[in-house]
Design a protein around this motif. Structure first.
Motif, PDB file in Angstrom:
ATOM      1  N   THR A 285       0.902  -1.170   0.067  1.00  0.00           N
ATOM      2  CA  THR A 285      -0.088  -0.197   0.014  1.00  0.00           C
ATOM      3  C   THR A 285       0.888   1.215   0.051  1.00  0.00           C
ATOM      4  O   THR A 285       2.036   1.212   0.050  1.00  0.00           O
ATOM      5  CB  THR A 285      -0.946   0.159   1.230  1.00  0.00           C
ATOM      6  OG1 THR A 285       0.071   0.069   2.395  1.00  0.00           O
ATOM      7  CG2 THR A 285      -1.804  -1.202   1.469  1.00  0.00           C
ATOM      8  N   ALA A 286       0.214   2.450  -0.133  1.00  0.00           N
ATOM      9  CA  ALA A 286       1.046   3.536  -0.065  1.00  0.00           C
ATOM     10  C   ALA A 286       1.725   3.871   1.356  1.00  0.00           C
ATOM     11  O   ALA A 286       2.860   4.409   1.002  1.00  0.00           O
ATOM     12  CB  ALA A 286       0.258   5.041  -0.414  1.00  0.00           C
ATOM     13  N   GLU A 287       0.901   3.479   2.386  1.00  0.00           N
ATOM     14  CA  GLU A 287       1.752   3.472   3.661  1.00  0.00           C
ATOM     15  C   GLU A 287       2.941   2.726   3.617  1.00  0.00           C
ATOM     16  O   GLU A 287       3.986   3.221   4.180  1.00  0.00           O
ATOM     17  CB  GLU A 287       0.655   3.271   4.531  1.00  0.00           C
ATOM     18  CG  GLU A 287      -0.537   4.328   4.929  1.00  0.00           C
ATOM     19  CD  GLU A 287      -1.675   4.412   3.869  1.00  0.00           C
ATOM     20  OE1 GLU A 287      -2.295   5.144   3.723  1.00  0.00           O
ATOM     21  OE2 GLU A 287      -1.548   3.092   3.057  1.00  0.00           O
ATOM     22  N   MET A 288       2.689   1.402   3.377  1.00  0.00           N
ATOM     23  CA  MET A 288       3.602   0.514   3.320  1.00  0.00           C
ATOM     24  C   MET A 288       4.973   0.984   2.699  1.00  0.00           C
ATOM     25  O   MET A 288       6.259   0.850   2.736  1.00  0.00           O
ATOM     26  CB  MET A 288       3.464  -0.861   2.840  1.00  0.00           C
ATOM     27  CG  MET A 288       2.373  -1.480   3.862  1.00  0.00           C
ATOM     28  SD  MET A 288       1.635  -3.096   3.243  1.00  0.00           S
ATOM     29  CE  MET A 288       3.259  -4.133   2.782  1.00  0.00           C
TER      30      MET A 288
ATOM     31  N   GLU B 283       5.956   3.955   1.697  1.00  0.00           N
ATOM     32  CA  GLU B 283       6.525   5.006   2.366  1.00  0.00           C
ATOM     33  C   GLU B 283       7.378   4.589   3.453  1.00  0.00           C
ATOM     34  O   GLU B 283       8.585   4.830   3.702  1.00  0.00           O
ATOM     35  CB  GLU B 283       5.719   6.177   2.965  1.00  0.00           C
ATOM     36  CG  GLU B 283       6.349   7.278   3.626  1.00  0.00           C
ATOM     37  CD  GLU B 283       5.138   8.346   4.153  1.00  0.00           C
ATOM     38  OE1 GLU B 283       5.648   9.346   4.885  1.00  0.00           O
ATOM     39  OE2 GLU B 283       3.950   8.047   3.888  1.00  0.00           O
ATOM     40  N   ASP B 284       7.051   3.479   4.275  1.00  0.00           N
ATOM     41  CA  ASP B 284       7.788   2.975   5.177  1.00  0.00           C
ATOM     42  C   ASP B 284       8.968   2.177   4.684  1.00  0.00           C
ATOM     43  O   ASP B 284      10.046   2.242   5.271  1.00  0.00           O
ATOM     44  CB  ASP B 284       7.123   1.898   5.967  1.00  0.00           C
ATOM     45  CG  ASP B 284       5.995   2.655   6.984  1.00  0.00           C
ATOM     46  OD1 ASP B 284       6.324   3.908   7.162  1.00  0.00           O
ATOM     47  OD2 ASP B 284       5.017   2.096   7.343  1.00  0.00           O
TER      48      ASP B 284
END
Length: 899
Positions: A524-527, A529-530
């Motif tokens: 996902t987008a959050e992953m 970024e991480d």
């Protein structure tokens, strides 16, 4: 040819001469495109299609000095007709006994016609109100009766009759006519002409003419053939007195039978409205288009002329060269007909009187509609990646106007302009076909993948065609399909360092159109970024710590842990695995540490084989000894070697302390057993100590004669430049890591640091930085990155400065400068000169406590109005290497990745 503005007017005057001999050919040909000939009692004038097609034709009869416009009604009354074939060839027929024909003793006939043609522009029609574009489609629109001037003679001394003749104005010609319908209807000449009939006498003949389907004609079935019958008695004045002539005409309106390849035309052998008593067929001839054929001509064409008891039979093969095919499109479906115009001439002789009756019929025949299924020939070769289809065959009068694709309708011109190839192919027999070629990659082609490596291409088409000249539309749907094993799968690669996974993906033919599954989860987008996700259109990369949530631990050893990350790329529509990567590496991790004070620390890890393990439930042998810290992946224990059930064992000169981390399950009786559900978890931890060891320490003291004092001296301040692995600036590439491989436009994180100094009054300034193709910092070509302590404003990808804050590593932030640039290469004429760069900097160390030190304004701080972008063509200033305040530093080689 005369052009008046936008009006095209063409005029021709034709004076035609025919002599009263059967089938006389007087071919008059000229560059005007006109051709004439005489066939028995008919004169034929032919116009080339180059003159007639696309224009409207107006015909006038020349009668002395007058020009009489031939309207359809007048043409039928006076013996004129006109027809055109699909090619645009036009024929005008004139009866030699027609109106306005100069008849000389029934032997020589002069016909004068004036032809005018107008373009299709509406203004042409307005200019001449008579140019209505009217056409007469069939020659057989009138019946002509011709009889020798012999009949019953009445006494010319009848005073009452003579008075009637003088009153009617027919003292020297036709007086009246009696029509039989079959009931008698009498008319004087003027009344008959007003009703559309024509009557005239010549030196030796009396001629009557009637259009079809008038009130005074009637239908009669003769030997099973429907016929139009015209019967009349004509009263006319001759030098010898009043004559009465009985005339009759009968023309077939049917009698045609069709098979798939043959036309059979049946004409009654005895036409009863014309004949009385016993008769004999003396002569019988067949012709085409008014032209008689001899037996050899008939045999060459496959024509037959025969008789039965009741009929004369003419047989004509469908498709014979004297006729033509015509296209039609009823209900938007393609059909064809065949048209031919045979002629039959018969001479009957009465057995009793030996009188002859000559009978001639020109009979146009058109076959019923014949449905056609044009062939669709798919010539697609998938390896060429081009759809190719051939449609045909069609008759010459069919045109392709447009094609409907999945995205809309395009004309033939628009299709060719879009890069498709639409062609018309003419065949030797006069027919035509159409071809279309469309590349697989066109936007009108639909695609899907029935298998992981296979692409199916679909091209739905609707060909829009019309039939000329009526412009009747019809459509032909075609669906093309081709499959090709042309999928290029993505390629993944991965490496590890002491703390992180590095994964790179080179896109395949689907580009980035896939689902990325990292461990058990979709990316996902959050992953992203991480995990330091980066994409440049052809590649993507991920950087994950080995402790990432989506990584799993496979094995724990005394000095390391084996961690694995799984990455799957799945097709979005079918969940097919396009690529997979299972990257496992050992990372440094001490499972047990032994301290001199008798304390043991240990780390327990949830490995893949114990997915349901909760580290917080782990204990030592003494179940009261639980983790000092735990999360969903780790449990951390710290205990004294004389607690928590730790055992001690002696051997040789060593003493071993041993305990066990395990998962316990309390049953109802309070006994400690392993869980009956999960597998046993056992991790043995131990520490070794030397039992007997002697250390000797020597110490001596010497009296001090003076107080210690620091000596004033000089030394070199050191500056280093390092390339960080990510924007956190925690991990850096070491000397053995060079050359470092990076993707195009991937950020390069540089740090310039003043070493071995804690003086807060000193500040480091990155004054000038630039990149070169070679290791020599003075080599060319070069590109400015930092100019006069600021980013190069002439660079579309400007340098970014990053703030520096104090932390456990950074004691004095002013001693460090951080900046990033995007990876690039040097090119010449769009060609990469070399896939590597070197970065160099001039750094200045200044004293912030000194007001006189003007270089300590800070990074990228200038007096108002001063520019900090080097003008084009100005080279970098060469600084002295002896400066005590300036340091020159360079990076190792940074290579552009081709993956």
């Amino acid at each position: 040819m005369l052009r008046l503005g936008n009006i095209l007017l063409w005029m021709a005057a034709a004076i035609l001469l025919c002599q009263a001999r059967p089938n006389v050919k007087l071919n008059s040909q000229s560059s005007s495109g006109l051709r004439s000939d005489c066939a028995a009692n008919v004169m034929r004038l032919s116009l080339d299609k180059a003159l007639a097609v696309g224009n409207q034709l107006e015909v006038e009869a020349i009668n002395g000095t007058k020009h009489i416009l031939l309207t359809p009604s007048m043409a039928a009354q006076c013996g004129y007709s006109m027809e055109s074939d699909p090619w645009g060839n036009t024929r005008i027929y004139t009866s030699l006994m027609g109106c306005f024909v100069d008849n000389k003793d029934d032997a020589t006939f002069n016909v004068g016609l004036r032809l005018q043609m107008y373009g299709e522009n509406p203004s042409d029609v307005v200019r001449r109100s008579s140019a209505t574009g009217t056409t007469w489609k069939f020659r057989t629109t009138w019946l002509t009766l011709t009889a020798e001037a012999k009949g019953q003679t009445r006494d010319g001394k009848d005073e009452k009759l003579n008075a009637n003749l003088e009153a009617s104005g027919a003292s020297q010609g036709i007086w009246k006519m009696t029509f039989y319908t079959p009931e008698p209807v009498a008319m004087v000449l003027q009344e008959a002409e007003q009703a559309g009939y024509a009557a005239k006498t010549t030196s030796s003949r009396l001629v009557m003419r009637s259009p079809y389907n008038t009130a005074e004609t009637y239908s009669e079935d003769v030997a099973g053939v429907p016929m139009e019958v015209f019967r009349v008695s004509a009263y006319y004045m001759a030098p010898q007195g009043l004559n009465v002539m009985n005339l009759a005409a009968a023309c077939p309106k049917g009698g045609v039978l069709f098979t798939e390849d043959m036309i059979s035309w049946h004409v009654p052998r005895r036409v009863t409205p014309l004949l009385d008593g016993r008769i004999t067929v003396s002569e019988m001839h067949m012709g085409i288009n008014g032209q008689r054929l001899d037996r050899s001509q008939m045999a060459a064409r496959g024509y037959t002329l025969s008789t039965t008891d009741f009929h004369i039979v003419v047989e004509i093969p469908v498709g014979s060269p004297d006729g033509y095919f015509k296209s039609h499109a009823p209900d938007y479906q393609y059909h064809i007909t065949y048209f031919v115009e045979p002629m039959l001439e018969v001479l009957w002789r009465e057995d009793d009187t030996q009188d002859d009756t000559r009978y001639k019929v020109l009979f146009p025949i058109m076959t019923p509609l014949m449905p056609q299924s044009p062939q669709i020939q798919d010539d697609t070769v998938p390896e060429t990646r081009v759809f190719s289809v051939l449609l045909g065959t069609f008759l010459h009068d069919v045109e392709l106007t447009n094609i409907t694709f999945s995205t809309g309708v395009l004309t033939v011109e628009e299709s060719n302009a879009k890069g498709f190839t639409v062609q018309e192919h003419s065949l030797a027999n006069g027919s035509k076909s159409f071809s279309l070629q469309v590349p697989f990659d066109a936007d009108v082609v639909l695609k899907h993948n029935p298998e992981r490596l296979v692409t199916s291409y679909f091209l739905p088409l609707i060909f829009g065609l019309i039939v000329l000249p009526e412009e009747t539309p019809f459509a032909l749907p075609v669906d093309l399909q081709a499959s090709l094993q042309d999928i290029v799968l993505p390629i993944m690669a991965g490496t590890c360092d002491q703390n992180q996974f590095y994964i790179s993906v080179k896109f395949g033919s689907h580009g980035s159109n896939f689902k990325a599954i990292v461990g058990p989860r979709e990316l996902t987008a959050e992953m992203a970024e991480d995990y330091n996700f980066y994409e440049n259109g052809t590649h993507l990369s991920l950087i994950l710590p080995y402790t990432a949530k989506d990584a799993v631990f496979e094995l724990l050893t005394a000095e390391s842990v084996k961690s694995r990350i799984d990455l799957l790329l799945l097709d979005r529509a079918n969940d097919w695995v396009l690529a997979d990567l299972y990257l496992a590496c050992y990372f440094p991790l001490k499972a047990t540490e032994c301290h001199p004070n008798g304390t043991m620390t240990a780390v327990a890890v949830k490995v893949e084989s114990t997915r349901n393990l909760k580290p917080s439930q782990l204990t030592l042998k003494d179940q009261s000894c639980t983790p000092q810290f735990s999360d969903d992946r780790f449990a951390y224990f710290s205990f004294s070697v004389d607690t928590c059930g730790t055992t001690r064992t002696f051997f040789d000169n060593y003493m071993m302390y041993e305990n066990e981390i395990r998962l316990s399950y309390n049953n109802n009786k309070g006994a400690a057993n392993s869980s009956p559900v999960d597998p046993d978890y056992r991790q043995t931890i131990s520490c070794f100590y030397v039992v007997n060891e002697t250390q000797t320490v020597a110490f001596s003291a010497k009296p001090r004669t003076y107080e210690p004092a620091a000596e004033i001296g000089t030394g070199q301040l050191m500056v280093q430049m390092r390339l960080a692995q990510d924007p956190s600036y925690e991990l850096f590439y070491q000397a053995e890591d060079y050359p470092v491989v990076k993707y195009l436009q991937q950020p390069l994180y540089f740090e310039v640091e003043l070493m071995h100094s804690t003086d807060p009054h000193l500040e480091l300034i990155a004054e000038n930085c630039w990149a070169t193709l070679y290791e020599d910092r003075t080599s060319l070509p070069s590109w400015d990155i930092i100019v006069d302590s600021c980013e190069n404003r002439n660079d579309s990808y400007a340098t970014i400065f990053h703030p520096v804050v104090s932390d456990s590593r950074v004691l004095v932030p002013s001693h460090i400068k951080r900046f990033s640039v995007k990876m690039f290469t040097f090119t010449k004429d769009d060609e990469v000169l070399k896939d590597q760069i070197y970065v160099h900097c001039d750094a200045v160390i200044c004293d912030t406590s000194s007001q006189a030190d003007g270089s300590c304004r800070g990074q990228c701080v200038h007096p108002p109005g001063q520019s900090y972008s080097r003008p084009a063509g100005v080279k970098k200033e060469r600084r002295s290497t002896d400066s005590t305040r300036q340091r020159q530093i360079s990076s190792g080689a940074i290579i552009l990745s081709n993956l």
